[in-house]
Design a protein around this motif. Structure first.
Motif, PDB file in Angstrom:
ATOM      1  N   HIS A 298      24.873   2.191   4.780  1.00  0.00           N
ATOM      2  CA  HIS A 298      24.855   1.794   3.367  1.00  0.00           C
ATOM      3  C   HIS A 298      24.003   0.551   3.193  1.00  0.00           C
ATOM      4  CE1 HIS A 298      26.383   0.728  -0.646  1.00  0.00           C
ATOM      5  NE2 HIS A 298      26.740   1.999  -0.735  1.00  0.00           N
ATOM      6  N   LYS A 299      23.339   0.461   2.034  1.00  0.00           N
ATOM      7  CA  LYS A 299      22.408  -0.647   1.807  1.00  0.00           C
ATOM      8  C   LYS A 299      23.098  -2.011   1.782  1.00  0.00           C
ATOM      9  CE  LYS A 299      22.550   0.975  -2.959  1.00  0.00           C
ATOM     10  NZ  LYS A 299      21.740   1.589  -4.025  1.00  0.00           N
ATOM     11  N   VAL A 300      24.406  -2.055   1.521  1.00  0.00           N
ATOM     12  CA  VAL A 300      25.110  -3.339   1.510  1.00  0.00           C
ATOM     13  C   VAL A 300      25.094  -3.975   2.900  1.00  0.00           C
ATOM     14  CG1 VAL A 300      27.352  -4.446   1.166  1.00  0.00           C
ATOM     15  CG2 VAL A 300      26.563  -2.704  -0.442  1.00  0.00           C
ATOM     16  N   TRP A 301      25.307  -3.169   3.934  1.00  0.00           N
ATOM     17  CA  TRP A 301      25.473  -3.678   5.298  1.00  0.00           C
ATOM     18  C   TRP A 301      24.240  -3.437   6.165  1.00  0.00           C
ATOM     19  CZ3 TRP A 301      30.136  -6.133   6.145  1.00  0.00           C
ATOM     20  CH2 TRP A 301      31.147  -5.866   5.240  1.00  0.00           C
ATOM     21  N   ARG A 302      23.142  -2.963   5.570  1.00  0.00           N
ATOM     22  CA  ARG A 302      22.020  -2.488   6.370  1.00  0.00           C
ATOM     23  C   ARG A 302      21.395  -3.580   7.244  1.00  0.00           C
ATOM     24  NH1 ARG A 302      18.859   1.336   2.834  1.00  0.00           N
ATOM     25  NH2 ARG A 302      20.705   2.583   3.313  1.00  0.00           N
ATOM     26  N   LYS A 303      21.399  -4.809   6.784  1.00  0.00           N
ATOM     27  CA  LYS A 303      20.755  -5.891   7.540  1.00  0.00           C
ATOM     28  C   LYS A 303      21.669  -6.508   8.595  1.00  0.00           C
ATOM     29  CE  LYS A 303      17.549  -7.218   3.860  1.00  0.00           C
ATOM     30  NZ  LYS A 303      17.074  -8.316   2.981  1.00  0.00           N
ATOM     31  N   CYS A 304      22.904  -6.070   8.644  1.00  0.00           N
ATOM     32  CA  CYS A 304      23.852  -6.650   9.598  1.00  0.00           C
ATOM     33  C   CYS A 304      23.645  -6.041  10.988  1.00  0.00           C
ATOM     34  CB  CYS A 304      25.287  -6.405   9.139  1.00  0.00           C
ATOM     35  SG  CYS A 304      25.703  -7.215   7.575  1.00  0.00           S
TER      36      CYS A 304
END
Length: 1095
Positions: A879-885
């Motif tokens: 999901h784009k919310v957590w994509r950079k984690c």
């Protein structure tokens, strides 16, 4: 089989016996007037905004029924409480008798014009049109038209009789099969205004209905363009050629000049027709019979001309130079030279091919080598020309029209042929193009169903009239193809504009008594068809707009006070202008062919789907249909689309697909009992039965989540971020069930349950959670949640994971049931082998619109639970919310573990799982149980004992809870000051032996030291509780030290104690374990592997 009814009058003390069958009753006149007005009001009012006619008005739950008249007397007292919702049969039959359908066309307009000022009671007119006037003739008028008069001869000459018959056969078969499907749908109940759009939308649902309805609208609009272009072509080519504004000086510019004239005159004609439709649409309908008479008269003149050619062919000479056909508009005689006073002089034809009139002038080489001959353009029925016209003669743009069996000497230089008066192909011709150009000549089969409201017996008239009209027109087309090929010379057939016969309409040369019969008849036919298209298309758009399924079309649902679709007419005129700017009849015809074919395709699909589903409501009175015929018709429509023009077919399908997805995404939700819903139910049933056969393989496992949601006293969702978390975990895939429990009984809480369900659905829509909502009313919350966990879902589509929020205020709660319910839910998920996710501080979790920056999702893998801890971060990062984690995995090593080897093994395991994560092994050795641990355990047990022995008031319990919280905070702060010397990050061999020796010395001395240092209260503590608290404290220290700054911490959830007496202690252990962490998710596996290294 006729059905007999016996009406038995029921008497009571206050009423007289009513006379059965009378229109106006003598008794209770005032009450009857009220009933009549209600019935009239139901009939005359416009349909509601959803576009559904008031088909439910005479039936159950009708609020318009006059309650004063619905029941009066003692005979039916047993049913009197149900009279408001369930009317008496007599009342129902009365309403049905007064129920009439909305009529098509300009009836509203005419009624508005004829209406007198002041209130006046309208009388309901029963429709009187029969099969012949109501269906057969309108279909005949719509099917026969411009292509028959302007292009059929050219199609026969180019494709030949055999391929022309194939074209006619394919298209007529397509429309006949579609008519059979349409008859079945049209006789399965009442078809109100909207015709084909109404049938498709109510059979296949609003998405298909809107997409196909708009395609049908575009097809009807472009049909208007085609008819207007046909009108102008007849006007400028055959009636008044000198009216052309653009005149070509050279032969090669003739096509461009003609197109420009079509654009100018077509635009003017469109404006005039739109004005006529806007001002006086009722006159258009009244003139329809006049236009139809022109068509029938023209066709009769053709047959009369064919018969006449058998014994007296008309004189229409065609001049050939060699085997090439000449345009004879600029010369009188078909000869090179002439004898005048015994002197040879050159003719007008000579001057067209030579650079002067002298006999020694330089002439075109082909002209010099070949002689001119004259042949009859209409040799007659008995001439045997049919054998020459049997086969095709396709060619590229600019190809000369030649007589194949005529002898000719070829010239070396043909470079000047384009500038000489030869008859040439104005477009490249091939079979598929001719299919696209011809198909509009068989459209118009929906005219009868569009007028269903005006028919005396629609369910009888529509099938008979439509099928007879198609049979009649098919006969006309087939005979026309054969007779044209048998009577007309091939070079004249291929002469599209009749240039070789002095600009006469080719089909006009065959007619009797004069070519002008066909010219004038076809002109008025095209005018009438254009006006009909400009009248019908805006009403179709208005019907779609009023249904409300396409939000941006809402403005086109409005019109003048009398209901005329003004804005829809403007849009129709604008789209029609696009077709006119194309200016070529041959280019516009394939466009509208696509849209009509798509409409017919979905009519066949609707019939096939309804037949195969065998829905109880599918009971057509027309019995001569079969799903196989519908599928053949559907396949033929699709084939004809790609045969006609594959790129137009793709464009039309993309347009329909975009409209479908738009309606699905933004359109209003409608429940029309459509077949697609039934198809979905059948497909779902089949899939569920297949899923039931075997449990899913590990490779197919994904969390099917049951979300246990709570609502507040206002029935609003307490933790909407729980739904956000569900959306982020699912990414729109798999099953989601959102469950809620209300305490009470359903009989008293049904309204609250429906309100809560609506609020939850609104929250789900706001959080973009796709799934199902299930609100249960139970005598207590515990049983309600148990029922949800056991019974939610169906068959193979059941949940395998339960998601719930941590009860944050369990210590401050007056009712211990809050945390007891939580623990029982944990036990229940364990017993049912469901995975469990518990989110702490769920309100601080990110929403779907947030974007977390660089950070980590930390996984603390203490015990193996089937791989849920590994899978969840992977799903979240989709999901784009957590994509950079980034993902970090921590695991705990004991004293005897080789931490270095553990790290290598874990890295290899993650590599085989195709997961990218940082790995860290945290070593925890057996250390002393600290005084803080003993103190915390003592406080926990003392508080538990006190709560069991005393019934504390609310204020006392809150004060005690605050005191315990303050003491815990102070003790924990003192412990943190000592540092974390007890945690080592890397074990070495020497360090391991040293620590073991130190541990042995420590264990030898600890008993003596504890005897002297232990406080008296600690002696009575449960050592199991002490050990558990020790584990919670030490693990919490490590997790806080490593993961306090992480965006999310995932941690194994310890199981509840087997002995229910320690439930409150279990909550304390979890509280200590999670202390100091913001976003935490406790994870408990379901007892099966959910992730695998195998492909």
């Amino acid at each position: 089989m006729p059905t007999n009814f016996t009406v038995v009058p029921v008497r009571d003390g206050r009423r007289k016996t009513r006379k059965v069958g009378s229109v106006a009753e003598e008794e209770d006149e005032d009450d009857d007037d009220v009933d009549d007005n209600n019935a009239l009001r139901q009939t005359d009012e416009d349909p509601p905004g959803d576009g559904t006619p008031k088909e439910s008005s005479p039936f159950i739950n009708n609020t318009d029924i006059d309650t004063a008249n619905s029941y009066d007397g003692k005979n039916m007292a047993l049913f009197e409480e149900e009279m408001d919702s369930n009317p008496m049969v007599s009342s129902l039959l009365n309403k049905l008798a007064n129920y009439t359908n909305l009529t098509q066309g300009a009836q509203e307009h005419e009624e508005a014009d004829d209406e007198e000022v002041g209130p006046k009671k309208k009388t309901v007119k029963s429709p009187q049109m029969g099969t012949f006037m109501g269906v057969y003739l309108p279909c005949l008028q719509n099917i026969l038209g411009v292509i028959l008069f302007l292009r059929l001869t050219w199609i026969v000459g180019t494709a030949g009789i055999m391929q022309s018959l194939a074209i006619v056969g394919m298209t007529c078969t397509c429309t006949m099969l579609t008519a059979i499907s349409m008859s079945a749908i049209a006789t399965n109940g009442v078809v109100p205004a909207g015709g084909a759009y109404y049938m498709i939308s109510r059979s296949l649902g609003p998405e298909f209905g809107g997409a196909v309805g708009l395609c049908f609208y575009l097809g009807t609009t472009f049909a208007g363009s085609m008819y207007i272009l046909g009108t102008i072509e007849i006007l400028l080519t055959y009636i008044v050629p000198k009216a052309a504004i653009f005149v070509a000086k050279n032969k090669e510019d003739e096509v461009e000049a003609l197109l420009n004239n079509m654009r100018v005159y077509g635009t003017c004609c469109l404006a005039l027709m739109s004005l006529v439709v806007f001002v006086g649409v009722k006159y258009v309908n009244k003139l329809a019979l006049v236009f139809l008479a022109c068509v029938i008269l023209s066709i009769l003149s053709i047959y009369a001309g064919v018969i006449k050619t058998a014994f007296e062919p008309p004189d229409f000479p065609v001049c050939l130079l060699g085997n090439r056909t000449l345009q004879n508009q600029d010369f009188d005689r078909c000869q090179k030279t002439d004898m005048v006073d015994n002197e040879t002089v050159t003719t007008q034809l000579w001057r067209l091919f030579c650079d002067g009139s002298a006999l020694n002038a330089t002439c075109d080489e082909y002209f010099d080598l070949n002689n001119v001959t004259v042949i009859q353009g209409i040799p007659g029925l008995t001439s045997g020309v049919i054998s020459d016209n049997m086969w095709s003669d396709y060619g590229p743009l600019g190809m000369l029209v030649e007589k194949k069996r005529q002898a000719a000497v070829l010239a070396v230089d043909n470079s000047k042929d384009a500038y000489l008066p030869y008859v040439v192909n104005d477009i490249a011709s091939f079979f598929t193009l001719l299919v696209g150009i011809y198909f509009p000549s068989v459209t118009g089969i929906m005219a009868g169903s569009n007028r269903s409201g005006d028919l005396r017996d629609a369910q009888k008239s529509i099938p008979i009239g439509t099928i007879l009209a198609i049979a009649t027109t098919s006969f006309i087309y087939v005979t026309s193809v054969v007779l044209f090929g048998a009577c007309i010379e091939g070079v004249l057939l291929r002469d599209k504009y009749g240039d070789s016969v002095k600009g006469n309409l080719v089909i006009g040369t065959l007619s009797w008594p004069s070519p002008w019969v066909i010219v004038i008849g076809s002109f008025f036919s095209c005018c009438g068809a254009g006006l009909q298209s400009l009248t019908g298309a805006p009403r179709l758009l208005q019907a779609i707009a009023r249904d409300g399924i396409v939000p941006f079309l809402a403005v086109f649902g409005h019109g003048k006070a009398n209901g005329e679709p003004t804005w829809a007419l403007l849009l129709t005129a604008g789209i029609c202008e696009i077709g006119i700017l194309i200016a070529s009849l041959d280019a516009v015809a394939p466009i509208l062919s696509m849209f009509f074919l798509m409409c017919y395709l979905f009519v066949n699909l609707a019939c096939a789907v309804q037949t195969l589903l065998k829905t109880p409501n599918w009971r057509p009175r027309f019995k001569y249909y079969h799903w196989a015929l519908s599928f053949v018709g559907m396949s033929l429509c699709l084939s004809l689309m790609f045969i006609s023009s594959w790129y137009y077919a793709i464009v039309a399908m993309v347009i329909a697909g975009c409209i479908y997805k738009y309606i699905e995404y933004r359109g209003a939700e409608k429940e029309w009992g459509d077949g697609i819903r039934g198809l979905s139910l059948n497909a779902a049933r089949y899939a569920l039965i297949r899923l039931e056969e075997a449990p899913p393989h590990t490779k197919n496992w994904r969390p099917q989540i049951l979300v246990l949601l709570n609502v507040d006293t206002d029935l609003a969702v307490k933790h909407p971020r729980l739904l956000s978390l569900t959306t982020q975990l699912k990414a729109g895939k798999g099953l989601t069930i959102v469950g809620n429990v209300l305490e009470g009984t359903y009989l008293t809480k049904d309204t609250e349950a429906k309100t809560a369900e609506q609020n939850i659905k609104s929250s789900m829509a706001a959080e973009r959670t796709k799934g199902f909502c299930h609100v249960v009313v139970s005598s207590n919350l515990r049983d309600g949640f148990s029922h949800l966990i056991q019974s939610a879902g169906l068959g193979g589509m059941k949940h395998n994971t339960v998601l719930m929020a941590w009860p944050g205020c369990w210590k401050q709660s007056n009712d211990p049931q809050s945390w007891k319910n939580f623990i029982e839910t944990v036990r229940e998920t364990t017993a049912t082998h469901h995975a469990l996710l518990v989110a702490k501080n769920v309100d601080s979790f990110p929403g779907n619109q947030e974007r977390l920056g660089e950070g980590t999702i930390d996984v603390w893998w203490v015990v193996h639970d089937g791989g849920m801890l590994m899978l969840l971060p992977f799903l979240l990062r989709q999901h784009k919310v957590w994509r950079k984690c980034k993902m970090r995995i921590f695991t705990v090593a004991q004293m005897d573990d080789n931490s270095i080897q553990m790290k290598k093994d874990l890295q290899m395991f993650l590599y085989q799982l195709r997961l990218d994560a940082e790995v860290e092994v945290v070593e925890m050795h057996d250390s002393d149980i600290s005084a803080f641990t003993y103190e915390k355990t003592l406080v926990m047990e003392q508080r538990s004992q006190m709560l069991k022995q005393m019934q504390l008031s609310r204020t006392e319990r809150e004060r005690e809870a605050q005191l315990i919280h303050d003491r815990n905070t102070a003790s924990h702060a003192a412990l943190n000051d000592k540092g974390d010397a007890g945690v080592h990050m890397t074990w070495t061999k020497e360090k391991l032996f040293t620590e073991r020796n130190r541990g042995r010395e420590h264990n030898a001395n600890v008993a003596v030291r504890d005897l002297f240092n232990m406080k008296p209260e600690w002696e009575s503590l449960n050592q199991s509780n002490v050990r558990r608290m020790h584990t919670a404290v030490k693990l919490n220290e490590v997790v806080v030290n490593k993961s306090q700054g992480a965006h999310l911490v995932l941690l194994n959830m310890p199981g509840p104690p087997r002995n229910r007496g320690g439930d409150e202690n279990y909550m304390e252990f979890l509280e200590v374990l999670l202390e100091g962490l913001n976003r935490v998710m406790l994870v408990r596996g379901g007892g099966r592997e959910v992730i695998t290294i195998y492909s």
